[in-house]
Each structure stands twice: as C-alpha cells, then as structure tokens.
Scaffold this motif. Structure first.
Motif, PDB file in Angstrom:
ATOM      1  N   ASP A 127       0.817  -1.217   0.000  1.00 27.36           N
ATOM      2  CA  ASP A 127       0.000   0.000   0.000  1.00 27.36           C
ATOM      3  C   ASP A 127       0.850   1.267   0.000  1.00 27.36           C
ATOM      4  O   ASP A 127       0.314   2.378   0.108  1.00 27.36           O
ATOM      5  N   LEU A 128       2.156   1.095  -0.110  1.00 25.93           N
ATOM      6  CA  LEU A 128       3.084   2.227  -0.133  1.00 25.93           C
ATOM      7  C   LEU A 128       3.667   2.408  -1.532  1.00 25.93           C
ATOM      8  O   LEU A 128       3.695   1.458  -2.319  1.00 25.93           O
ATOM      9  N   PRO A 129       4.115   3.610  -1.869  1.00 27.44           N
ATOM     10  CA  PRO A 129       4.139   4.827  -1.052  1.00 27.44           C
ATOM     11  C   PRO A 129       2.750   5.444  -0.933  1.00 27.44           C
ATOM     12  O   PRO A 129       1.867   5.204  -1.760  1.00 27.44           O
ATOM     13  N   LEU A 130       2.586   6.261   0.110  1.00 28.50           N
ATOM     14  CA  LEU A 130       1.326   6.935   0.357  1.00 28.50           C
ATOM     15  C   LEU A 130       1.608   8.363   0.818  1.00 28.50           C
ATOM     16  O   LEU A 130       2.493   8.591   1.649  1.00 28.50           O
ATOM     17  N   ASN A 131       0.868   9.312   0.262  1.00 26.33           N
ATOM     18  CA  ASN A 131       0.990  10.704   0.691  1.00 26.33           C
ATOM     19  C   ASN A 131      -0.420  11.262   0.875  1.00 26.33           C
ATOM     20  O   ASN A 131      -1.212  11.276  -0.061  1.00 26.33           O
ATOM     21  N   LEU A 132      -0.722  11.704   2.094  1.00 20.90           N
ATOM     22  CA  LEU A 132      -2.033  12.237   2.425  1.00 20.90           C
ATOM     23  C   LEU A 132      -1.896  13.706   2.806  1.00 20.90           C
ATOM     24  O   LEU A 132      -0.953  14.076   3.505  1.00 20.90           O
ATOM     25  N   TYR A 133      -2.847  14.529   2.360  1.00 22.12           N
ATOM     26  CA  TYR A 133      -2.763  15.958   2.694  1.00 22.12           C
ATOM     27  C   TYR A 133      -4.145  16.534   2.972  1.00 22.12           C
ATOM     28  O   TYR A 133      -5.170  15.958   2.609  1.00 22.12           O
ATOM     29  N   HIS A 134      -4.156  17.666   3.646  1.00 22.85           N
ATOM     30  CA  HIS A 134      -5.387  18.430   3.807  1.00 22.85           C
ATOM     31  C   HIS A 134      -5.045  19.907   3.907  1.00 22.85           C
ATOM     32  O   HIS A 134      -3.894  20.297   4.084  1.00 22.85           O
ATOM     33  N   ILE A 135      -6.081  20.740   3.762  1.00 20.15           N
ATOM     34  CA  ILE A 135      -5.948  22.186   3.889  1.00 20.15           C
ATOM     35  C   ILE A 135      -6.886  22.607   5.003  1.00 20.15           C
ATOM     36  O   ILE A 135      -8.101  22.451   4.887  1.00 20.15           O
ATOM     37  N   GLN A 136      -6.307  23.116   6.103  1.00 20.01           N
ATOM     38  CA  GLN A 136      -7.086  23.262   7.325  1.00 20.01           C
ATOM     39  C   GLN A 136      -6.586  24.431   8.167  1.00 20.01           C
ATOM     40  O   GLN A 136      -5.409  24.811   8.098  1.00 20.01           O
ATOM     41  N   LEU A 137      -7.485  25.016   8.974  1.00 17.27           N
ATOM     42  CA  LEU A 137      -7.077  26.024   9.944  1.00 17.27           C
ATOM     43  C   LEU A 137      -6.301  25.382  11.090  1.00 17.27           C
ATOM     44  O   LEU A 137      -6.633  24.283  11.537  1.00 17.27           O
ATOM     45  N   LYS A 138      -5.277  26.082  11.554  1.00 14.81           N
ATOM     46  CA  LYS A 138      -4.470  25.627  12.690  1.00 14.81           C
ATOM     47  C   LYS A 138      -4.270  26.798  13.636  1.00 14.81           C
ATOM     48  O   LYS A 138      -4.564  27.946  13.304  1.00 14.81           O
ATOM     49  N   PHE A 139      -3.735  26.506  14.808  1.00 14.26           N
ATOM     50  CA  PHE A 139      -3.532  27.559  15.803  1.00 14.26           C
ATOM     51  C   PHE A 139      -2.196  27.366  16.503  1.00 14.26           C
ATOM     52  O   PHE A 139      -1.877  26.277  16.977  1.00 14.26           O
ATOM     53  N   ARG A 140      -1.417  28.431  16.520  1.00 19.66           N
ATOM     54  CA  ARG A 140      -0.191  28.474  17.317  1.00 19.66           C
ATOM     55  C   ARG A 140      -0.193  29.810  18.059  1.00 19.66           C
ATOM     56  O   ARG A 140      -0.303  30.863  17.432  1.00 19.66           O
ATOM     57  N   ASP A 141      -0.078  29.747  19.358  1.00 17.10           N
ATOM     58  CA  ASP A 141      -0.202  30.944  20.189  1.00 17.10           C
ATOM     59  C   ASP A 141       1.097  31.742  20.152  1.00 17.10           C
ATOM     60  O   ASP A 141       1.873  31.760  21.104  1.00 17.10           O
ATOM     61  N   GLU A 142       1.306  32.406  19.012  1.00 16.42           N
ATOM     62  CA  GLU A 142       2.515  33.203  18.811  1.00 16.42           C
ATOM     63  C   GLU A 142       2.651  34.253  19.911  1.00 16.42           C
ATOM     64  O   GLU A 142       1.674  34.912  20.282  1.00 16.42           O
ATOM     65  N   GLU A 154      -4.131  32.157  14.423  1.00 15.73           N
ATOM     66  CA  GLU A 154      -4.905  31.185  13.655  1.00 15.73           C
ATOM     67  C   GLU A 154      -4.564  31.376  12.179  1.00 15.73           C
ATOM     68  O   GLU A 154      -4.548  32.502  11.694  1.00 15.73           O
ATOM     69  N   PHE A 155      -4.282  30.293  11.492  1.00 17.70           N
ATOM     70  CA  PHE A 155      -3.836  30.384  10.105  1.00 17.70           C
ATOM     71  C   PHE A 155      -4.244  29.129   9.359  1.00 17.70           C
ATOM     72  O   PHE A 155      -4.569  28.103   9.962  1.00 17.70           O
ATOM     73  N   MET A 156      -4.244  29.213   8.046  1.00 17.38           N
ATOM     74  CA  MET A 156      -4.554  28.054   7.217  1.00 17.38           C
ATOM     75  C   MET A 156      -3.259  27.405   6.762  1.00 17.38           C
ATOM     76  O   MET A 156      -2.295  28.082   6.436  1.00 17.38           O
ATOM     77  N   MET A 157      -3.261  26.070   6.760  1.00 22.01           N
ATOM     78  CA  MET A 157      -2.072  25.331   6.361  1.00 22.01           C
ATOM     79  C   MET A 157      -2.457  24.176   5.456  1.00 22.01           C
ATOM     80  O   MET A 157      -3.432  23.461   5.710  1.00 22.01           O
ATOM     81  N   LYS A 158      -1.719  24.027   4.365  1.00 25.71           N
ATOM     82  CA  LYS A 158      -1.766  22.786   3.598  1.00 25.71           C
ATOM     83  C   LYS A 158      -0.643  21.930   4.160  1.00 25.71           C
ATOM     84  O   LYS A 158       0.528  22.284   4.060  1.00 25.71           O
ATOM     85  N   ASP A 159      -0.987  20.823   4.795  1.00 25.42           N
ATOM     86  CA  ASP A 159       0.062  19.930   5.276  1.00 25.42           C
ATOM     87  C   ASP A 159      -0.144  18.541   4.693  1.00 25.42           C
ATOM     88  O   ASP A 159      -1.233  17.996   4.694  1.00 25.42           O
ATOM     89  N   ALA A 160       0.947  18.012   4.145  1.00 21.79           N
ATOM     90  CA  ALA A 160       0.958  16.687   3.532  1.00 21.79           C
ATOM     91  C   ALA A 160       1.922  15.800   4.310  1.00 21.79           C
ATOM     92  O   ALA A 160       2.908  16.292   4.892  1.00 21.79           O
ATOM     93  N   TYR A 161       1.658  14.498   4.298  1.00 24.79           N
ATOM     94  CA  TYR A 161       2.477  13.549   5.055  1.00 24.79           C
ATOM     95  C   TYR A 161       2.716  12.308   4.210  1.00 24.79           C
ATOM     96  O   TYR A 161       1.773  11.669   3.747  1.00 24.79           O
ATOM     97  N   SER A 162       3.986  11.977   4.014  1.00 25.21           N
ATOM     98  CA  SER A 162       4.334  10.833   3.165  1.00 25.21           C
ATOM     99  C   SER A 162       4.782   9.651   4.022  1.00 25.21           C
ATOM    100  O   SER A 162       5.370   9.820   5.090  1.00 25.21           O
ATOM    101  N   GLY A 318       4.559  21.474   4.388  1.00 25.99           N
ATOM    102  CA  GLY A 318       3.597  22.518   4.690  1.00 25.99           C
ATOM    103  C   GLY A 318       3.696  23.725   3.761  1.00 25.99           C
ATOM    104  O   GLY A 318       4.782  24.129   3.353  1.00 25.99           O
ATOM    105  N   ILE A 319       2.536  24.280   3.426  1.00 20.67           N
ATOM    106  CA  ILE A 319       2.422  25.563   2.727  1.00 20.67           C
ATOM    107  C   ILE A 319       1.371  26.375   3.476  1.00 20.67           C
ATOM    108  O   ILE A 319       0.309  25.844   3.816  1.00 20.67           O
ATOM    109  N   GLY A 320       1.636  27.645   3.719  1.00 19.86           N
ATOM    110  CA  GLY A 320       0.693  28.494   4.424  1.00 19.86           C
ATOM    111  C   GLY A 320      -0.079  29.403   3.486  1.00 19.86           C
ATOM    112  O   GLY A 320       0.402  30.489   3.142  1.00 19.86           O
ATOM    113  N   PRO A 321      -1.293  29.024   3.043  1.00 20.63           N
ATOM    114  CA  PRO A 321      -2.068  29.874   2.133  1.00 20.63           C
ATOM    115  C   PRO A 321      -2.362  31.260   2.701  1.00 20.63           C
ATOM    116  O   PRO A 321      -2.326  32.259   1.966  1.00 20.63           O
ATOM    117  N   THR A 322      -2.685  31.348   3.991  1.00 21.95           N
ATOM    118  CA  THR A 322      -3.001  32.653   4.567  1.00 21.95           C
ATOM    119  C   THR A 322      -1.758  33.516   4.728  1.00 21.95           C
ATOM    120  O   THR A 322      -1.862  34.722   4.972  1.00 21.95           O
TER     121      THR A 322
END
Length: 440
Positions: A127-142, A154-162, A318-322
């Motif tokens: 079942d490999l290789p596998l790469n899963l991603y989503h585009i979602q809001l995240k939070f880091r208390d800068e 609060e920011f939007m992030m595209k994060d993928a994981y292989s 990771g890519i930060g759209p916002t």
C-alpha cells in the motif's frame, strides 16, 4: 458580481496598526478584518483570492500523487503524549480540556494524528508509497503575532504527510514535494527559493524552507544569484521518475542555499563573490524528512516483502495559504494598491461604468458584463454612482488585472478603453474587440 451588491468595506485611510504594505493593503481593500490579536476574518474579496491560492496548491498536490483528506482541528492530547511532543512543544500549543476533563489541544500541526490514521489502516508495503494531505485552519499561540495574516495565531495550512518503506523511497517522496512546491509558487506568480533549513520541533535531519524575497521578510537568505532565475519544472514532469526528480533536486541544491540560522559561512563563501545573493525573505513553505521519528514511538509499521515488520519512513510538507496571500502582495504592488497575478486575482476583469444612469453607458456595460460572464470570466461590474476618481482608485486598490472603462464619449463612438493594471497601458478599442480580447 455587481459592485453595488458586493460586500467590500474599502478604507480610504491607511490603518495605523498596519506595519507592512501587505497588511495595510489587505485592510484597505476590505480583504480581512481583525477579530482579536492575531485572529482574522477573511471577507469576500480576500476569500476569493484565498480560494484561488488553495485551488492551485490542491492541483499541484494532486498532480504529484498526494491524496486529500480532512482532519479535525481539535486533537486528543494522548496522541501527542505517545510521540513525546505534548510537553516538549511549548506555549505555542493551545491546551484545553473538554467537559469530561479530558486533555485536548487545538492542533498546530498533524504528524501525530496522520500517523494514527495510517497505523490503523495500512499494514502492508504493497500500500506504499502513500501521501495524504489536507488544507485546514491551525492555531499556534505566537508570542508576538504581527503583520496581519503574515504572522497570525490562527492560520490556514496545507500539510501533507508521506509514508514509505525505505529511506530511499522517502527521499523520492521528498523530491516529489520539492518539485511540486517549485511549480506551485511559480503558478502563484512568485519565485520561491528553496533554502536548507533547521527542522525545529518537527524533527528530522533533512529540511528546506521556500523563501520569497521581500525587504519585510524575517528570514535572511544567502545563496547563489542564479536561484532567482532557475527553470521551473514543466507541467508534464514525470513524478514517478526517481532519477528525473532527483535531477531537479540536485540542480537546485548544487547552487547551495542556507538560511541564516545555519551559519554555514564556509559554503556561502565558496560561491564566487560576484555570484552571491544576500537578501531578506518571507517563508511560505517548509518540507521535512524525519524518518521514523513518529512511526517508532507510535507503532506505525508495515509488513515488508521479507515478511518482517518495518517502521515506515515519513516526511511532512507545509504551505501556508493565509501567509501566501500577503506574500504575493509584498511582491506585487505599487503606490496605488495591489497588482494581482492573473492566476489568483479575485476577478479577471472589472467593468467600470463612468456614468451610471446614462442609457448608452448602462447598455454597453450590461452587454460586456453579460458576454464575459457567459464566457466563464469572473467579472466585477462597477455600477455605482461614485465619482470617476473613486471608481479608478477602487479598481487600482483591489488590483484586478484588467479594467474595461466605458465613458459617454467613447461609447458614443462604439468604443471602450482597456487598461492593464500591471503596466498601466491603456488601449481604446471597439466594444466587440474588447469582449473578444477576454473571451478569445
């Protein structure tokens, strides 16, 4: 969209709280509104741009073979305790408890959750290789959010994981994302320079940041000057070609680049003096290979072709759209406002009625608006009764790539004026020619 019916709260004055150009223009153009420190609403104009940025990101992730899913923003602390990062991550993590007093967190990233999804579903190397991603809001208390959505809590992030069976396979997955990122930023009208970088709290020993050159950037860039004008991989790039993608990666890295945090003066000094580039930039993407850092403590393993179990090798990307939206503005603006690349502009063209209520002007603008809309163009029609100067200022401020200007004198001659926002060039042409200019 008729401007008279669109929600776009334009500000005439520069907001005092805005320190950099992109923050100032995003507020003035009615793209965003601050709700609390480091937290913003994206208003209709801003969301249109953000959606177009996300669509390009999504297309290039899909092209590279990544598969989209959606993970929740709230995560169980148990997963982070498994990986050992719950206590180590620091105060940037927002820790909360639910009504049953169970420890939760607002996810700053998703390595633990995606590893849990993987280990519960994938058992074989087949079942490999596998790469899963989503585009979602995240939070880091800068500790110091600033510059609008450039550095927000609060920011939007595209994060993928292989996930791969071997390090060699994982490096190929890394090169896929490296190549996809080069293509993504180019399509956004940006030249992003990949910089060798520290891995930080994500972990691992192979990492690159992607930096957009800008005077307001917080990163220091030291690299070969040819990085700024290097060829971008083509749309028909074979993402299954191990040698082909390694060649792309090697060409870039052979020129050498490093962020200031690496303090690798010897490598930078080895570049001939006339070929060095030292500048500031904005980080808009970051990719990591971290091997079995998460798979081992969390038991993410598969059966290999040898019949034995192996911990999978992982990477995150990771890519930060916002953050990308203000980065594009920093790279493309003038004293009058934003100059959007056509690929992400909120509208393709704005039709400006110079004398709303005039039968000839109204009729011409309605004709153009209908024809362009029918052809699939995203059109803004300024049908307001504002003064000419206000109409031009608004069109320039929001940065629509082209303006079709219909005034009584020109319309009487069967003509309109077309203005290129980027160059300022104006051309008078027939109404039919103006329509064909954008639908041909």
């Amino acid at each position: 969209m008729r401007l008279s019916r669109f929600f776009i709260p334009i500000l005439k004055e520069n907001p005092k709280e805005a320190e950099i150009v992109s923050h100032r223009l995003m507020l003035r153009a009615g793209m965003i509104r601050q709700q609390s420190q480091g937290i913003y609403s994206w208003l209709p104009l801003g969301k249109k741009v953000l959606d177009k940025v996300n669509n390009i990101i999504r297309e290039e992730q899909n092209r590279a073979g990544a598969i989209e899913l959606s993970m929740p923003t709230l995560q169980s602390a148990e997963l982070w305790q498994e990986s050992g990062r719950y206590d180590a991550y620091g105060k940037e993590m927002l820790r909360i408890k639910d009504r049953q007093d169970r420890p939760m967190l607002y996810g700053p990233t998703n390595e633990e959750m995606i590893t849990d999804i993987f280990r519960s579903s994938v058992k074989s190397y087949k079942d490999l290789p596998l790469n899963l991603y989503h585009i979602q809001l995240k939070f880091r208390d800068e500790i110091r959010p600033r510059f609008g959505t450039m550095r927000s809590r609060e920011f939007m992030m595209k994060d993928a994981y292989s996930f791969d069976l071997t390090r060699e396979g994982a490096e190929h997955s890394y090169n896929k994302m490296f190549t996809a990122y080069l293509r993504t930023f180019d399509r956004l009208g940006l030249r992003a320079i990949p910089m060798r970088a520290d891995t930080g709290p994500i972990g691992g020993n192979l990492s690159h940041e992607f930096i957009i050159l800008a005077d307001t950037g917080e990163s220091e860039v030291f690299c070969h000057k040819d990085f700024v004008n290097f060829d971008i991989p083509a749309e028909n790039t074979d993402f299954d070609s191990v040698d082909g993608l390694k060649g792309i990666f090697d060409k870039w890295t052979s020129l050498y680049a490093a962020t200031s945090e690496m303090h690798d003066e010897a490598a930078f000094n080895a570049i001939p003096e006339g070929e060095r580039l030292s500048a500031r930039g904005i980080e808009v993407g970051h990719i990591f290979y971290f091997g079995t850092k998460y798979s081992e403590p969390m038991g993410a393993k598969v059966q290999g072709p040898d019949g034995k179990e192996h911990f999978v090798h992982m990477g995150s990307y990771g890519i930060g759209p916002t953050r990308l939206v203000p980065a594009i503005i920093e790279a493309s603006h003038d004293e009058n406002g934003i100059i959007w690349p056509e690929s992400v502009a909120p509208f393709d063209v704005v039709v400006i009625n110079m004398k709303a209520g005039d039968e000839a002007c109204d009729g011409t603008c309605e004709l153009i608006y209908a024809a362009l809309t029918k052809a699939g163009k995203d059109v803004l029609y300024d049908d307001t009764d504002d003064r000419a100067g206000t109409k031009f200022a608004t069109a320039d401020l929001i940065g629509v790539p082209y303006q079709i200007i219909a005034g009584p004198r020109a319309v009487a001659n069967g003509e309109v004026e077309v203005k290129d926002r980027k160059t300022g060039a104006r051309e008078t042409m027939t109404i039919e020619a103006a329509i064909n200019r954008f639908v041909a």
